[in-house]
Design an enzyme around this catalytic site. Sequence first.
Site, short mmCIF file in Angstrom:
data_model
loop_
_atom_site.label_atom_id
_atom_site.label_comp_id
_atom_site.label_asym_id
_atom_site.label_seq_id
_atom_site.Cartn_x
_atom_site.Cartn_y
_atom_site.Cartn_z
N GLU A 269 7.88 -21.89 7.30
CA GLU A 269 8.27 -21.01 8.41
C GLU A 269 9.33 -21.64 9.32
OE1 GLU A 269 5.39 -21.25 12.10
OE2 GLU A 269 4.24 -20.80 10.30
N GLU B 203 0.81 -1.22 0.00
CA GLU B 203 0.00 0.00 0.00
C GLU B 203 0.84 1.27 0.00
OE1 GLU B 203 -2.47 -0.78 3.41
OE2 GLU B 203 -3.97 -1.82 2.21
#
Length: 274
Positions: free
Chosen positions: A112, A81
Amino acid sequence: MSFIKITEQDSHYNDLEQKSVRELLEDINTEDRKVALAVRKTIPKIEELVLQIVPRMKQGGRIFYLGAGTSGRLGVLDASEIPPTFGMPPSVIIGLIAGGDTALRNPVENAEDDEERGWQELQEHQINALDTVIGIAASGTTPYVIGALRRAREHGILTASISSNPDSPMAAQADVAIEMIVGPEFVTGSSRMKSGTGQKMILNMISTSVMIQLGRIKGNRMVNMQLTNQKLIDRGTRMVAEELGLPYSQSQHLLLMYGSVKDAVEAYRHKRLK
């Protein structure tokens, strides 16, 4: 102090399947109200981090967010953004998620748990001492993030962490540890809820305050936003019109000619001074 995994503690609520929809919504909202207060307590740490990031970015430094699952997605979201909101290139704030872009929509098995992969990905971006690495993990135990922070710190790179457990292994590898203690989740262990909400709030605070400090906002306006749709063109046109006291049509012409509110206003004023 011993490490307490608050994110895995039992919910304060039982027999959820027996509750009405209204009861569920009201109870979730009751828990969500705790998030802003928990985030507020971390402001001194967020301030400490931003004050160290800004001078680095003024010299060309970048921010890297690292996380897995929800935490990784929120980092990628915040980074994505920045260009449309502040008119900065996508290389200024970069979100990395364990498992790569596939993991944005689908879980990637064991991604992960790879303690070396995060640092390898940072090296692929030619990370350097002007950059900042921010690890995001509600539990504070994600190996992908911990390994990257450890290696970054070894190379003299500023590191920070955002977690929902106090004194986590991830925080131990961070120069600035932001610990947002929101308590047990409504659904036991579902850290996409309060922890995720708090992470989003903190990321908003970091990136927005950094961008303001870098001069990407004027007054309270997004004068550098990208004009990617009609709504933003209209908003920008009205900003130019208000700033310069010009008619809407002339303001829109200037905006589209120069590509941003800031450039349009500066160009018009510069010509008037000549």
